[in-house]
Design a protein around this motif. Structure first.
Motif, PDB file in Angstrom:
ATOM      1  N   CYS A 102      -4.953   2.759   5.201  1.00  0.00           N
ATOM      2  CA  CYS A 102      -3.883   3.637   4.724  1.00  0.00           C
ATOM      3  C   CYS A 102      -3.546   4.785   5.680  1.00  0.00           C
ATOM      4  O   CYS A 102      -2.437   5.329   5.628  1.00  0.00           O
ATOM      5  CB  CYS A 102      -4.262   4.227   3.361  1.00  0.00           C
ATOM      6  SG  CYS A 102      -4.334   3.009   2.023  1.00  0.00           S
ATOM      7  N   ARG A 103      -4.500   5.141   6.536  1.00  0.00           N
ATOM      8  CA  ARG A 103      -4.305   6.353   7.341  1.00  0.00           C
ATOM      9  C   ARG A 103      -3.042   6.287   8.193  1.00  0.00           C
ATOM     10  O   ARG A 103      -2.265   7.250   8.269  1.00  0.00           O
ATOM     11  CB  ARG A 103      -5.536   6.602   8.217  1.00  0.00           C
ATOM     12  CG  ARG A 103      -5.578   8.011   8.791  1.00  0.00           C
ATOM     13  CD  ARG A 103      -6.903   8.286   9.477  1.00  0.00           C
ATOM     14  NE  ARG A 103      -8.034   8.180   8.570  1.00  0.00           N
ATOM     15  CZ  ARG A 103      -8.409   9.151   7.730  1.00  0.00           C
ATOM     16  NH1 ARG A 103      -7.709  10.278   7.674  1.00  0.00           N
ATOM     17  NH2 ARG A 103      -9.465   8.983   6.953  1.00  0.00           N
TER      18      ARG A 103
ATOM     19  N   THR B 155      -5.502   7.986  -1.774  1.00  0.00           N
ATOM     20  CA  THR B 155      -6.129   6.677  -1.629  1.00  0.00           C
ATOM     21  C   THR B 155      -7.060   6.369  -2.799  1.00  0.00           C
ATOM     22  O   THR B 155      -7.227   5.206  -3.177  1.00  0.00           O
ATOM     23  CB  THR B 155      -6.905   6.571  -0.307  1.00  0.00           C
ATOM     24  OG1 THR B 155      -7.834   7.665  -0.208  1.00  0.00           O
ATOM     25  CG2 THR B 155      -5.969   6.601   0.882  1.00  0.00           C
TER      26      THR B 155
ATOM     27  N   MET C  21      -7.741   2.476  -2.701  1.00  0.00           N
ATOM     28  CA  MET C  21      -7.410   1.774  -1.466  1.00  0.00           C
ATOM     29  C   MET C  21      -8.259   2.310  -0.330  1.00  0.00           C
ATOM     30  O   MET C  21      -8.559   3.507  -0.276  1.00  0.00           O
ATOM     31  CB  MET C  21      -5.920   1.938  -1.152  1.00  0.00           C
ATOM     32  CG  MET C  21      -5.026   1.241  -2.151  1.00  0.00           C
ATOM     33  SD  MET C  21      -3.284   1.272  -1.664  1.00  0.00           S
ATOM     34  CE  MET C  21      -2.871   2.989  -1.976  1.00  0.00           C
ATOM     35  N   ARG C  22      -8.618   1.419   0.576  1.00  0.00           N
ATOM     36  CA  ARG C  22      -9.446   1.810   1.715  1.00  0.00           C
ATOM     37  C   ARG C  22      -8.666   2.747   2.633  1.00  0.00           C
ATOM     38  O   ARG C  22      -7.509   2.511   2.969  1.00  0.00           O
ATOM     39  CB  ARG C  22      -9.884   0.574   2.490  1.00  0.00           C
ATOM     40  CG  ARG C  22     -11.026  -0.202   1.840  1.00  0.00           C
ATOM     41  CD  ARG C  22     -11.162  -1.593   2.443  1.00  0.00           C
ATOM     42  NE  ARG C  22     -11.201  -1.560   3.896  1.00  0.00           N
ATOM     43  CZ  ARG C  22     -12.317  -1.510   4.632  1.00  0.00           C
ATOM     44  NH1 ARG C  22     -13.490  -1.491   4.026  1.00  0.00           N
ATOM     45  NH2 ARG C  22     -12.263  -1.508   5.946  1.00  0.00           N
ATOM     46  N   LYS C  23      -9.337   3.824   3.036  1.00  0.00           N
ATOM     47  CA  LYS C  23      -8.668   4.823   3.876  1.00  0.00           C
ATOM     48  C   LYS C  23      -8.263   4.249   5.228  1.00  0.00           C
ATOM     49  O   LYS C  23      -7.214   4.608   5.780  1.00  0.00           O
ATOM     50  CB  LYS C  23      -9.594   6.028   4.072  1.00  0.00           C
ATOM     51  CG  LYS C  23      -9.919   6.773   2.786  1.00  0.00           C
ATOM     52  CD  LYS C  23     -10.918   7.879   3.041  1.00  0.00           C
ATOM     53  CE  LYS C  23     -11.393   8.491   1.728  1.00  0.00           C
ATOM     54  NZ  LYS C  23     -12.417   9.543   1.955  1.00  0.00           N
TER      55      LYS C  23
ATOM     56  N   LEU D 253       0.810   4.348  -2.627  1.00  0.00           N
ATOM     57  CA  LEU D 253       0.577   5.731  -2.204  1.00  0.00           C
ATOM     58  C   LEU D 253       1.670   6.646  -2.749  1.00  0.00           C
ATOM     59  O   LEU D 253       1.394   7.779  -3.186  1.00  0.00           O
ATOM     60  CB  LEU D 253       0.518   5.817  -0.680  1.00  0.00           C
ATOM     61  CG  LEU D 253      -0.741   5.241  -0.021  1.00  0.00           C
ATOM     62  CD1 LEU D 253      -0.536   5.089   1.477  1.00  0.00           C
ATOM     63  CD2 LEU D 253      -1.966   6.113  -0.306  1.00  0.00           C
TER      64      LEU D 253
ATOM     65  N   ARG E 200       0.831  -1.203   0.000  1.00  0.00           N
ATOM     66  CA  ARG E 200       0.000   0.000   0.000  1.00  0.00           C
ATOM     67  C   ARG E 200       0.873   1.264   0.000  1.00  0.00           C
ATOM     68  O   ARG E 200       0.574   2.241  -0.702  1.00  0.00           O
ATOM     69  CB  ARG E 200      -0.926   0.010   1.217  1.00  0.00           C
ATOM     70  CG  ARG E 200      -2.052  -1.028   1.167  1.00  0.00           C
ATOM     71  CD  ARG E 200      -2.918  -0.930   2.420  1.00  0.00           C
ATOM     72  NE  ARG E 200      -3.946  -1.944   2.453  1.00  0.00           N
ATOM     73  CZ  ARG E 200      -5.139  -1.846   1.862  1.00  0.00           C
ATOM     74  NH1 ARG E 200      -5.435  -0.752   1.184  1.00  0.00           N
ATOM     75  NH2 ARG E 200      -6.013  -2.819   1.952  1.00  0.00           N
TER      76      ARG E 200
ATOM     77  N   ASP F 253      -7.207  11.867   0.754  1.00  0.00           N
ATOM     78  CA  ASP F 253      -8.315  11.300  -0.016  1.00  0.00           C
ATOM     79  C   ASP F 253      -7.930  11.105  -1.481  1.00  0.00           C
ATOM     80  O   ASP F 253      -8.285  10.092  -2.103  1.00  0.00           O
ATOM     81  CB  ASP F 253      -9.548  12.204   0.065  1.00  0.00           C
ATOM     82  CG  ASP F 253     -10.189  12.202   1.439  1.00  0.00           C
ATOM     83  OD1 ASP F 253      -9.796  11.368   2.281  1.00  0.00           O
ATOM     84  OD2 ASP F 253     -11.081  13.043   1.675  1.00  0.00           O
TER      85      ASP F 253
END
Length: 400
Positions: A237-238, A227, A232-234, A211, A207, A224
């Motif tokens: 990734c956060r 991602t 990709m699901r936030k 990014l 991931r 936002d």
């Protein structure tokens, strides 16, 4: 780092390979590689009212070019199809970055669990059909598409193919005549060196690499935005963002007028100007995330293909027109191939733009596009506040 909104636009346009203008002379696969080095992925879409959408990002960046560039590069083992933003063409060197997604797909198919319970070995039977019989389209598994044929249930055969595609055991090219997916073993499409390239140590590392690739392709972006680029699901990734900043792989930034923090790739360029003049696909990676498009350009864009005709505001297949570092107009286009006509069914100027300058630049773009598509005439309807200025220019004919 704090940058102005105008600088952010130029950085974004430059990162997408649009600021420097188009190449002069013959366009070949070297130019295609440069486009993919910039954008990372090209979205696939079957709508063919003008051209297939995946041809338009090349058009915007390269101008007239052989329309076989993407299919030829796929056959040569340089591109493969997978779920990146959505269904996209991806350079084979990035195959390694999607293996975590392929592995995760195993659990995303409850229908396959049912098939395995009810008919053990069926999925492998489908796989073996591809392995032994060579590339096939889904309808090859039925004597009559959509109905039961030699397979016990064509719908389940189609699901098995899609499952095998999702988990990476097979991949696909596109059949020329109808654009159907042509399924084949991954190792017969993706070259060995790409398949043998090391997989990231963990899903998190995969991931993170995506990014960073997204940041490189966007130049400057919010969380936002980043991602969304590779969908990709936030949630997952956060927590990776502080790590990427600490590692120096992303740089924190602020953009005047943006209400969210931004990030930049360390190699982001700061063009002083943009020489872009390009009609963009509705699915071009510069504009595909509508929230970002509005924030970056002040351009609210919604595709109206699925909107009932009486409720459409601008038209069926509307392309944003990029001039310099601004989206200055939107144009509803159709290639009427039987008549060899490029039909401009609507042309609409954005507020505050120079109408005469925009009409002249757009006319040049339309002439270039018509020649590329082998269309003899450009007909401009009366629809839109830019249409009248466009209709008066040489080579533009009023639609009857």
């Amino acid at each position: 780092m704090t940058i102005s909104a105008a600088t952010a636009r130029r950085v974004a346009v430059g990162a997408q390979g649009l600021a420097g203008g188009r190449p002069a002379g013959r366009v070949d696969r070297r130019h295609l590689r440069k486009v993919f080095a910039r954008v990372g992925v090209v979205q696939i879409d079957s709508v063919n009212v003008l051209v297939r959408s995946q041809e338009l990002p090349l058009w915007a960046r390269l101008g007239p070019h052989p329309r076989s560039l993407i299919p030829d590069a796929t056959v040569a083992g340089e591109l493969f199809e997978y779920w990146a933003h959505v269904a996209t063409h991806i350079p084979v060197e990035h195959h390694r970055l999607f293996r975590w997604r392929m592995a995760a797909m195993e659990s995303q198919w409850p229908a396959i669990a049912r098939i395995n319970r009810e008919h053990p070995g069926f999925v492998e039977e489908i796989y073996n059909r591809v392995r032994d019989g060579g590339p096939l389209v889904a309808s090859d598994l039925s004597t009559r598409t959509g109905r039961k044929g030699p397979w016990w249930d064509w719908d389940d055969a189609k699901m098995a193919l899609e499952y095998l595609f999702d988990v990476g055991r097979i991949t696909a090219t596109r059949r020329t005549n109808d654009f159907a997916r042509l399924y084949d073993l991954t190792e017969r499409v993706v070259p060995p060196w790409a398949l043998e390239a090391p997989t990231p140590d963990s899903e998190a590392e995969g991931r993170k690499e995506l990014l960073v690739l997204a940041a490189r392709s966007m130049g400057v972006a919010t969380f936002d935005d980043l991602t969304d680029y590779y969908r990709m699901r936030k949630l997952e990734c956060r927590s990776l963002m502080p790590e990427l900043v600490e590692e120096g792989r992303l740089l924190p930034a602020e953009v005047d007028g943006w209400d969210k923090p931004a990030y930049m790739h360390p190699d982001a360029m700061f063009p002083r100007s943009s020489g872009a003049s390009a009609l963009l696909s509705p699915f071009d990676s510069l504009v595909w995330f509508r929230e970002r498009t509005e924030r970056l350009f002040g351009f609210r864009y919604r595709i109206e293909i699925y909107t009932p005709p009486p409720k459409r505001v601008y038209g069926y297949y509307v392309l944003p027109f990029l001039l310099g570092d601004r989206l200055v107009a939107r144009v509803d286009l159709k290639a009427e191939r039987a008549r060899a006509v490029l039909a401009v069914r609507g042309a609409f100027a954005e507020p505050g733009i120079d109408v005469a300058e925009t009409a002249e630049a757009l006319a040049g773009e339309l002439q270039l596009m018509a020649g590329w598509l082998g269309l003899d005439t450009i007909e401009v309807s009366e629809n839109g506040d830019l249409a009248q200025s466009l209709r008066t220019l040489p080579a533009m004919k009023p639609a009857s």
